[in-house]
Design a protein around this motif. Sequence first.
Motif: not given
Ligand code: MG
Length: 599
Positions: A480-481, A537
């Motif tokens: 993530d990220d 995202e």
């Molecule tokens: Mg994220």
Amino acid sequence: MSPTMAAWDEALVMMVDDEEMLLDVIQSHLEDAGYTRFATCTEPEAALDLIRSNRPDVLLLDLMMPRVSGFDILHAVRSDTELQFTPIIVLTAASDPVTKLKALELGATEFLSKPVDASELVLRVRNTLAFKRYQDRLAYEDTATGLPNRPGFIRSLDEALPKLLARHTTTALMHLTCGQFGLARETLGSRAADSLLRQAGQRLQTLHSEKADRGLGNSLSDGPRIGRIGDQDFALIFPNLLHAEDAAALCKDMLATFDAPFEADGHAIFLNPSIGVALTPGDGQRAEALLNCANVACAKAISGTSKSRFEFFSESLTTRSKERLTISNQLRKAIDHGELRLHYQPKVCLQTGRITGAEALIRWQHPEHGLWLPGKFIGVAEETGLIGPMGDWVAQEAAAQAARWYGQGLGPLKIAINASRPQFEDGLLAQRMQELLHRNKLPAEWLIIELTESLLVEDAARALQQMHDLRNLGLGLAIDDFGTGYSSLSYLKRFPASELKIDRSFIIDLPVHDKDRAIVQTVITLGHSLGMEVVAEGIETIDQMSVLQHMGCDVFQGFLFSKAVPPDDFEALLRSDAARSLVMSTQQATPEPEPVTPA
Ligand code: MG
Ligand code: C2E
Ligand code: MG
């Protein structure tokens, strides 16, 4: 040198003499008499520094030494505001009255003749210490409560502070005051008022010991804990705090110890104190400065309209810590009261427009403030350990929901769960996930665990093992990220992740910034070459989506299509054609953007 001095056999005896032999003899006599703590100095030049750093309870000082004489040291000690009351027994072979007179004038406390007679030595040292103890009590102890008084408290706090500051944790100084002590003195007399003060001091001491047993403030075995610093004022020290909220919680506990009435002169008396808090290192690094800040904060607490009756010196800390304290208390109940919700943000395939799954994102239906996003409470949950039960709830809820959709024949879908640091760190995530799948009768392919890049990088070796365990169960794994956590390419290559989520920060200016486009293109290529699906995202505009489509990104997630929505709304989106129409609209309408060279 402790303000309320330790037992005589724990007293620190310091000896300054250029004859090492003599020091050994004195020490062994004193050891025979039960003394255990010694500091010796054979270099007269270094004596003053050593006295300063050791703060002896008694100093045995030779007068006749080369280079710097005992007279010089005596004079220097008596002229130093911090050392001036150190008891000094002067050792001298000289029996002439002139020498003795000079030493007396310079402030010698006692004399001892060389060669030293053992019993005389022990007697002199003990008498000197006894007198010092008496002096200390007068000077540093409050007779009503037996606690250190203001000078005593300041003195021992100043001694402890360098050690406390070196630990890089926060030490809280609380100033507690209560106007009713003064009132009791006026109406019931001094005896009753002193009794009240004593009882209050005892309650505070009991609380302090309980907290120390649980790790708060226990590291000050010889340091200050509590003192009576004014007519109606106490001060307490709590070292080793991690957050201002800890201090706020302690204040609440302190105030709660005053809930029950006190007894004085046959009357039940309710005391209603206020507390001011100063914190190291921000509010000060010396006792006086900290006491001043705590005093100012205390005045705020007294005059303030707030019900809580405690204030921090720093305004912003007061607001923040009170808010966070409230949040953590409410969050504890929120799990049991069913106030947590999971919303699902659709993830859409950029080529086909099919909804491939959703990210489960936690929300809190707060009874007073409406729907709260995680930014408002995840931090508190992490700090208070509530993230554990909260994470378990999220995983179970998401798995149960996924199982319902699976049972309804929807999908196949991949439901992503965000794992937090403590969930990942205890090494049991894979085991818990296995139980969860089994309990909910859910195929493992239906779940993805999202781990942030920074979490993975911090302990890559351990992370790798856990990631393999999760993958072996058949679960998906997303980084993530991505782009915010500085993972190196060599890590990325070894992480057995199935999905790479490009952070929103790279997406925002994608259509206009060449650099961002180059980075994103590189990440997409990289992800693909490592066999991962690449998800972008935070897509909010058609332009962003269109660029990503042309770059070959696989999946997007963003407000352009939908925010995270309750399960029923997600189901409605699944059944509708909205995602496909959106994706197809750009595939037909927008021209391919300029190609970019990977960075
Ligand atoms: Mg994220
Ligand atoms: P995240 O895992 O990176 O989740 C994506 C966040 O970006 C979500 O914020 C989502 O609402 C937001 N987002 C998605 N599309 C857009 C967009 O187009 N524009 C903008 N401005 N934002 C978008 P949210 O729900 O506030 O969650 C924030 C973070 O909180 C998450 O970041 C995640 O790190 C954490 N979080 C959320 N739910 C959980 C959970 O159940 N457990 C744990 N440990 N953390 C969670
Ligand atoms: Mg996430």
